[in-house]
Design a protein around this motif. Structure first.
Motif, PDB file in Angstrom:
ATOM      1  N   THR A   1       4.212  -8.897  -3.710  1.00  0.00           N
ATOM      2  CA  THR A   1       5.594  -8.410  -3.792  1.00  0.00           C
ATOM      3  C   THR A   1       6.024  -8.455  -5.248  1.00  0.00           C
TER       4      THR A   1
ATOM      5  N   SER B   1      -0.697  -5.533   2.089  1.00  0.00           N
ATOM      6  CA  SER B   1       0.571  -4.922   1.688  1.00  0.00           C
ATOM      7  C   SER B   1       0.808  -4.996   0.185  1.00  0.00           C
TER       8      SER B   1
ATOM      9  N   THR C   1       4.298  -4.396  -1.946  1.00  0.00           N
ATOM     10  CA  THR C   1       5.735  -4.173  -1.790  1.00  0.00           C
ATOM     11  C   THR C   1       6.396  -4.258  -3.155  1.00  0.00           C
TER      12      THR C   1
ATOM     13  N   ARG D   1       0.429  -1.348   4.316  1.00  0.00           N
ATOM     14  CA  ARG D   1       1.580  -0.584   3.825  1.00  0.00           C
ATOM     15  C   ARG D   1       1.685  -0.722   2.307  1.00  0.00           C
TER      16      ARG D   1
ATOM     17  N   SER E   1       4.869  -0.088  -0.053  1.00  0.00           N
ATOM     18  CA  SER E   1       6.306   0.197   0.023  1.00  0.00           C
ATOM     19  C   SER E   1       6.930   0.113  -1.363  1.00  0.00           C
TER      20      SER E   1
ATOM     21  N   THR F   1      10.736   0.674  -2.982  1.00  0.00           N
ATOM     22  CA  THR F   1      12.115   0.846  -2.541  1.00  0.00           C
ATOM     23  C   THR F   1      12.816   1.988  -3.255  1.00  0.00           C
TER      24      THR F   1
ATOM     25  N   THR G   1       9.257   6.880   1.870  1.00  0.00           N
ATOM     26  CA  THR G   1       9.147   5.848   2.891  1.00  0.00           C
ATOM     27  C   THR G   1       7.778   5.186   2.703  1.00  0.00           C
ATOM     28  N   PRO G   2       7.542   4.028   3.313  1.00  0.00           N
ATOM     29  CA  PRO G   2       6.268   3.325   3.062  1.00  0.00           C
ATOM     30  C   PRO G   2       5.039   4.193   3.316  1.00  0.00           C
TER      31      PRO G   2
ATOM     32  N   HIS H   1       1.395   4.802   4.499  1.00  0.00           N
ATOM     33  CA  HIS H   1       0.523   4.187   5.489  1.00  0.00           C
ATOM     34  C   HIS H   1      -0.356   5.262   6.120  1.00  0.00           C
TER      35      HIS H   1
END
Length: 246
Positions: free
Chosen positions: A100, A115, A117, A192, A194, A196, A224-225, A227
């Motif tokens: 993240t 992921s 993010t 994913r 992602s 923002t 949008t994410p 995937h």
């Protein structure tokens, strides 16, 4: 070996080993730190190595291997982790299960299994990739799981010959390990990426599945994410219209 060490700085060429190490200043080049918990309130310079389970670092330029870390600023360093949180990324290479990041403001290469993010990407030429095969800690984990399965299969055969009551327990553990292995190997199906806020042009997005890579280069847009949508023969990278076939 001291269990807890509090130091002002780490001089060049120093090797530190301890249970918990706190550095109030900088960690200089050609140094090595091996600990369970690491706290650095200054700068970890390049040409350094840190091995720890948990880390909290103000500014990182070196090579870090850990289970979990929070880095205020990553500036051209390399990080291998299970779970990683970064406030500002000014370039570097990241190999993780989950990461993240608040702000990406420099060129960075990220390889993750589960992921990625990110709040804001303020630059081009970044590379965000879902591919467990590029994450060394996962390749090591797979190797250990496979070795454990082989050993348990051998024990199961012995238990069957001897009609031992432990057969069910061994079978259950083999099943659990095989599920764990499958989860890693098929992680791209549920992964994913992602972001923002709106993404700059020219950032590279990719997912690798069954040895095939599906990729997309961003435009100046909100997404949008990212995937995968998979069938037996077709893989689509959403929200784009990019498709590959097997």
């Amino acid at each position: 070996m001291s269990q807890v060490q509090n130091l002002f700085e780490v001089a060049p060429g120093t090797e530190l080993i301890g249970e918990e190490i706190t550095i109030f200043g900088d960690v200089h080049k050609d140094s090595l730190i091996d600990t369970h918990k690491l706290f650095v309130k200054g700068i970890i310079h390049s040409q350094t190595s840190q091995f720890t389970k948990y880390a909290q670092i103000q500014e990182h330029h070196g090579m870090l291997r850990c289970h979990e870390a929070h880095i205020n600023t990553l500036h051209g360093g390399e990080v291998h982790a299970s779970n990683l949180t970064i406030d500002t990324c000014l370039g570097g290479k990241i190999y993780v299960q989950d990461v993240t990041i608040k702000n990406v403001s420099g060129q960075v290469q990220i390889y993750a299994s589960n992921s990625i993010t990110i709040e804001s990407v303020n630059d081009s030429n970044n590379s965000f990739n879902i591919n467990y095969q590029e994450v060394p800690i996962l390749l090591s984990k797979i190797e250990l799981i496979e070795e454990d399965i082989q050993e348990l299969v051998f024990l199961l055969e012995k238990a069957k010959v001897n009609n031992a009551p432990s057969q069910k327990d061994i079978e259950g553990e083999i099943q659990r390990l095989r599920k764990e292995l499958t989860f890693i190997e098929e992680s791209s199906k549920s992964a994913r990426i992602s972001i923002t806020n709106a993404v700059e042009d020219g950032n590279f997005i990719s997912f690798t599945i069954k040895g095939h890579t599906i990729a997309y280069t961003t435009q100046n847009n909100c997404y949008t994410p990212f995937h995968l949508e998979c069938t037996n023969t077709i893989v689509k990278l959403l929200p784009t219209q990019t498709i590959i076939t097997f």
